[in-house]
Design an enzyme around this catalytic site. Structure first.
Site, PDB file in Angstrom:
ATOM      1  N   GLY A 296     -18.454 -50.737 -38.854  1.00  0.00           N
ATOM      2  CA  GLY A 296     -19.523 -49.776 -38.643  1.00  0.00           C
ATOM      3  C   GLY A 296     -20.859 -50.491 -38.754  1.00  0.00           C
ATOM      4  O   GLY A 296     -20.951 -51.554 -39.372  1.00  0.00           O
TER       5      GLY A 296
ATOM      6  N   GLN B 194     -29.798 -51.308 -39.995  1.00  0.00           N
ATOM      7  CA  GLN B 194     -29.296 -52.626 -40.395  1.00  0.00           C
ATOM      8  C   GLN B 194     -29.705 -53.726 -39.421  1.00  0.00           C
ATOM      9  O   GLN B 194     -29.576 -54.906 -39.730  1.00  0.00           O
ATOM     10  CB  GLN B 194     -27.768 -52.602 -40.501  1.00  0.00           C
ATOM     11  CG  GLN B 194     -27.255 -51.828 -41.708  1.00  0.00           C
ATOM     12  CD  GLN B 194     -25.739 -51.864 -41.789  1.00  0.00           C
ATOM     13  OE1 GLN B 194     -25.074 -51.154 -41.070  1.00  0.00           O
ATOM     14  NE2 GLN B 194     -25.197 -52.727 -42.640  1.00  0.00           N
TER      15      GLN B 194
ATOM     16  N   CYS C  22     -20.441 -53.994 -47.534  1.00  0.00           N
ATOM     17  CA  CYS C  22     -21.509 -53.683 -46.589  1.00  0.00           C
ATOM     18  C   CYS C  22     -22.052 -54.981 -46.013  1.00  0.00           C
ATOM     19  O   CYS C  22     -22.281 -55.940 -46.741  1.00  0.00           O
ATOM     20  CB  CYS C  22     -22.612 -52.920 -47.320  1.00  0.00           C
ATOM     21  SG  CYS C  22     -24.017 -52.508 -46.272  1.00  0.00           S
ATOM     22  N   LEU C  23     -22.231 -55.010 -44.696  1.00  0.00           N
ATOM     23  CA  LEU C  23     -22.738 -56.223 -44.049  1.00  0.00           C
ATOM     24  C   LEU C  23     -24.123 -56.605 -44.568  1.00  0.00           C
ATOM     25  O   LEU C  23     -24.510 -57.769 -44.506  1.00  0.00           O
ATOM     26  CB  LEU C  23     -22.798 -56.032 -42.528  1.00  0.00           C
ATOM     27  CG  LEU C  23     -21.448 -55.845 -41.804  1.00  0.00           C
ATOM     28  CD1 LEU C  23     -21.682 -55.516 -40.336  1.00  0.00           C
ATOM     29  CD2 LEU C  23     -20.576 -57.079 -41.940  1.00  0.00           C
TER      30      LEU C  23
ATOM     31  N   HIS D 241     -20.836 -43.690 -44.761  1.00  0.00           N
ATOM     32  CA  HIS D 241     -21.502 -44.929 -45.183  1.00  0.00           C
ATOM     33  C   HIS D 241     -22.683 -45.236 -44.250  1.00  0.00           C
ATOM     34  O   HIS D 241     -23.793 -45.539 -44.704  1.00  0.00           O
ATOM     35  CB  HIS D 241     -20.465 -46.065 -45.167  1.00  0.00           C
ATOM     36  CG  HIS D 241     -20.992 -47.431 -45.493  1.00  0.00           C
ATOM     37  ND1 HIS D 241     -20.548 -48.174 -46.568  1.00  0.00           N
ATOM     38  CD2 HIS D 241     -21.924 -48.204 -44.879  1.00  0.00           C
ATOM     39  CE1 HIS D 241     -21.188 -49.338 -46.592  1.00  0.00           C
ATOM     40  NE2 HIS D 241     -22.031 -49.389 -45.573  1.00  0.00           N
ATOM     41  N   GLU D 242     -22.424 -45.130 -42.939  1.00  0.00           N
ATOM     42  CA  GLU D 242     -23.486 -45.445 -41.969  1.00  0.00           C
ATOM     43  C   GLU D 242     -24.590 -44.389 -41.985  1.00  0.00           C
ATOM     44  O   GLU D 242     -25.770 -44.706 -41.820  1.00  0.00           O
ATOM     45  CB  GLU D 242     -22.908 -45.594 -40.555  1.00  0.00           C
ATOM     46  CG  GLU D 242     -21.766 -46.616 -40.405  1.00  0.00           C
ATOM     47  CD  GLU D 242     -22.053 -47.968 -41.020  1.00  0.00           C
ATOM     48  OE1 GLU D 242     -23.223 -48.358 -41.128  1.00  0.00           O
ATOM     49  OE2 GLU D 242     -21.081 -48.645 -41.421  1.00  0.00           O
TER      50      GLU D 242
ATOM     51  N   HIS E  34     -27.007 -45.167 -44.588  1.00  0.00           N
ATOM     52  CA  HIS E  34     -27.975 -46.189 -44.157  1.00  0.00           C
ATOM     53  C   HIS E  34     -29.173 -45.548 -43.451  1.00  0.00           C
ATOM     54  O   HIS E  34     -30.304 -45.983 -43.614  1.00  0.00           O
ATOM     55  CB  HIS E  34     -27.335 -47.184 -43.184  1.00  0.00           C
ATOM     56  CG  HIS E  34     -26.599 -48.320 -43.842  1.00  0.00           C
ATOM     57  ND1 HIS E  34     -27.202 -49.195 -44.713  1.00  0.00           N
ATOM     58  CD2 HIS E  34     -25.316 -48.735 -43.735  1.00  0.00           C
ATOM     59  CE1 HIS E  34     -26.316 -50.106 -45.115  1.00  0.00           C
ATOM     60  NE2 HIS E  34     -25.162 -49.843 -44.543  1.00  0.00           N
TER      61      HIS E  34
HETATM   62 ZN    ZN Z   1     -23.429 -50.837 -44.909  1.00  0.00          ZN
END
Ligand code: ZN
Length: 195
Positions: free
Chosen positions: A72, A77, A117-118, A159-160, A163
């Site tokens: 995702g 991000q 998380c990236l 989660h996204e 963000h």
């Molecule tokens: Zn994340």
């Protein structure tokens, strides 16, 4: 504490990447904003125009997510303050894009699972989320969509969506895990900067 060990939006990469794939992953990760970047704490604005620029944005996000081995990715991000997210739970299915997502309903039934998380290298913390959600939004063409999701899909979307409101898994982690996560994060960011 976690019953599952799913990692979002970071999926575990295969144990051995060939050098070319590894280089592509590093290049993709370099485009992902990391903890400390103020854009990750910014509330994204709704998309008003569904044009080629938006579709391009979605395409680039999907490609980046793919190369980074993510499941995702939220627009914030990559430094874009649009309410846009992409995700793909099954590695061989097409990328789903969700524009201006809104949770219409979520179950009282919640579940803990480990998330990564990236934007937060080396962080893995437990997060409790509703198991079932119904989300409305639009695809990148501007067509309304309604998604009923459960399990991992529901988790990635939530989660996204976090963000897009400037919320990170660190904010949702149990207090006792946060300190250790911050330590691991700082070390990872320092070694990144040194590399
Ligand atoms: Zn994340």
């Amino acid at each position: 504490m976690a019953e599952h060990h799913e990692e979002l939006d970071e999926a575990p990469p295969p144990p051995t990447l060939d050098p070319e794939t590894a280089a592509r992953r590093r290049a993709a990760l370099a485009h992902v904003r990391k903890f400390g970047d103020p854009v990750l704490r910014t509330k994204a604005r709704p998309v008003e125009v569904f044009d080629d620029e938006l579709r391009d944005e979605v395409r680039r996000m999907g490609a980046l997510m793919h190369d980074a081995y993510g499941i995702g990715l939220a627009a914030t991000q990559v430094g874009i303050v649009h309410r846009v997210l992409v995700y793909r739970v099954e590695s061989d299915s097409p990328v789903n894009a969700l524009v201006n997502p809104e949770i219409e309903w979520s179950s009282k039934d919640k579940e803990w699972a480990e998330e990564g998380c990236l934007s937060l290298p080396a962080v893995h913390v437990d997060v409790e989320r509703p198991v079932f959600i119904r989300v409305k939004g639009f695809d990148e063409q501007g067509e309304p969509i309604l998604i009923e999701a459960s399990g991992l899909e529901a988790r990635v979307i939530q989660h996204e969506m976090d963000h897009l409101d400037g919320v990170l898994i660190l904010d949702r982690a149990p207090r006792d895990q946060r300190k250790e996560a911050m330590r691991a994060l700082r070390a990872a960011l320092e070694s990144d900067a040194a590399a």
